[in-house]
Design a protein around this motif. Sequence first.
Motif, mmCIF file in Angstrom:
data_model
loop_
_atom_site.group_PDB
_atom_site.id
_atom_site.type_symbol
_atom_site.label_atom_id
_atom_site.label_comp_id
_atom_site.label_asym_id
_atom_site.label_seq_id
_atom_site.Cartn_x
_atom_site.Cartn_y
_atom_site.Cartn_z
ATOM 1 N N LYS A 35 0.913 -1.234 0.036
ATOM 2 C CA LYS A 35 0.078 0.080 -0.019
ATOM 3 C C LYS A 35 0.851 1.248 0.007
ATOM 4 O O LYS A 35 1.987 1.391 0.798
ATOM 5 N N SER A 36 0.559 2.297 -0.850
ATOM 6 C CA SER A 36 1.295 3.309 -0.931
ATOM 7 C C SER A 36 1.280 4.276 0.310
ATOM 8 O O SER A 36 0.204 4.056 1.077
ATOM 9 N N THR A 38 -0.150 7.034 0.250
ATOM 10 C CA THR A 38 -1.413 7.695 -0.075
ATOM 11 C C THR A 38 -2.580 6.642 0.112
ATOM 12 O O THR A 38 -3.743 6.896 -0.541
ATOM 13 N N ASN A 39 -2.247 5.341 0.575
ATOM 14 C CA ASN A 39 -3.409 4.254 0.930
ATOM 15 C C ASN A 39 -3.904 3.887 -0.508
ATOM 16 O O ASN A 39 -4.953 3.262 -0.456
ATOM 17 N N LYS A 40 -3.042 3.690 -1.592
ATOM 18 C CA LYS A 40 -3.416 2.903 -2.925
ATOM 19 C C LYS A 40 -3.004 1.677 -2.904
ATOM 20 O O LYS A 40 -1.858 1.371 -2.550
ATOM 21 N N GLU A 41 -4.001 0.637 -2.909
ATOM 22 C CA GLU A 41 -3.627 -0.861 -2.762
ATOM 23 C C GLU A 41 -3.023 -1.415 -4.030
ATOM 24 O O GLU A 41 -3.488 -1.110 -5.235
ATOM 25 N N ASN A 42 -2.003 -2.355 -3.978
ATOM 26 C CA ASN A 42 -1.416 -3.185 -4.826
ATOM 27 C C ASN A 42 -1.060 -4.435 -4.625
ATOM 28 O O ASN A 42 -0.735 -4.810 -3.429
ATOM 29 N N ASP A 72 4.182 -0.332 -8.972
ATOM 30 C CA ASP A 72 4.004 0.007 -7.614
ATOM 31 C C ASP A 72 4.577 -0.860 -6.590
ATOM 32 O O ASP A 72 4.931 -0.233 -5.529
ATOM 33 N N ASN A 76 6.345 1.181 -3.265
ATOM 34 C CA ASN A 76 5.271 0.979 -1.969
ATOM 35 C C ASN A 76 6.251 0.537 -0.963
ATOM 36 O O ASN A 76 6.124 0.891 0.142
ATOM 37 N N GLY A 106 -0.935 3.392 -9.758
ATOM 38 C CA GLY A 106 -1.968 3.394 -8.935
ATOM 39 C C GLY A 106 -3.232 2.648 -8.909
ATOM 40 O O GLY A 106 -4.073 2.842 -8.119
ATOM 41 N N GLU A 107 -3.513 2.123 -10.027
ATOM 42 C CA GLU A 107 -4.708 1.195 -10.453
ATOM 43 C C GLU A 107 -4.723 0.056 -9.462
ATOM 44 O O GLU A 107 -3.575 -0.720 -9.668
ATOM 45 N N SER A 108 -5.556 -0.395 -8.798
ATOM 46 C CA SER A 108 -5.406 -1.496 -7.766
ATOM 47 C C SER A 108 -5.812 -2.829 -8.564
ATOM 48 O O SER A 108 -6.719 -3.017 -9.084
#
Length: 209
Positions: A35-36, A38-42, A72, A76, A106-108
């Motif tokens: 997770k980045s 900025t809370n973007k999950e991968n 990502d 991350n 950034g796309e999960s």
Amino acid sequence: MQLQKEEIERLERTYRLNLINSISGIKPANLIGTKSPTNKENVAIFSSVVHLGSSPAQLAFIMRPQTDIPRDTYPNIMETGFYTINHVSEAFIQKAHYTSAKLEKGESEFERMQLEVEYIGDFHAPFVKESSVKIGMKHEESIPLPNGCIFVIGSVEMIICPDDTINDLGQLDLEGYSGVGISGLNTYYGLKKLDSFPYVRENEIPEFK
């Protein structure tokens, strides 16, 4: 077939890629979740997770070279210090495989491949809910390799697995939860337990014929 180094180098590119990726045999199939800041999950599939040591408990995996536009997972890990390793089982191998796609930054993959996110306690990185065996990891060191890849070393912070997948000796039953392995880049195999042998001491070696 017998090939010398010069002959291997002359092979058609895709053929050589598949051959060299598969000659090491069956490799573990794992999804690495991050997770980045900025809370973007991968989440992405890897077949290179290896055991480094038990005390302290450490695992490592190989990250491909980072280009001018890195994906990502590695950023991350470097920015947050945490990630998860999730075993892949037969029930979701297709979804797991397609996390290897190069999506927009950034796309999960969780959303695109319809894998369910799971958070455990206050651990920063997301786990894959469908996975039977989940490992929370903390980044310790990254070592550049001669081919441009990166050897990512982490300490085991957390282990989650069903009680019935571990025997009295602490051994994990991979067959019991339909764990899978990868040969090459895109071929998956089911795992079946064949036998179990004792710790080897010289005076206990059988007389082989």
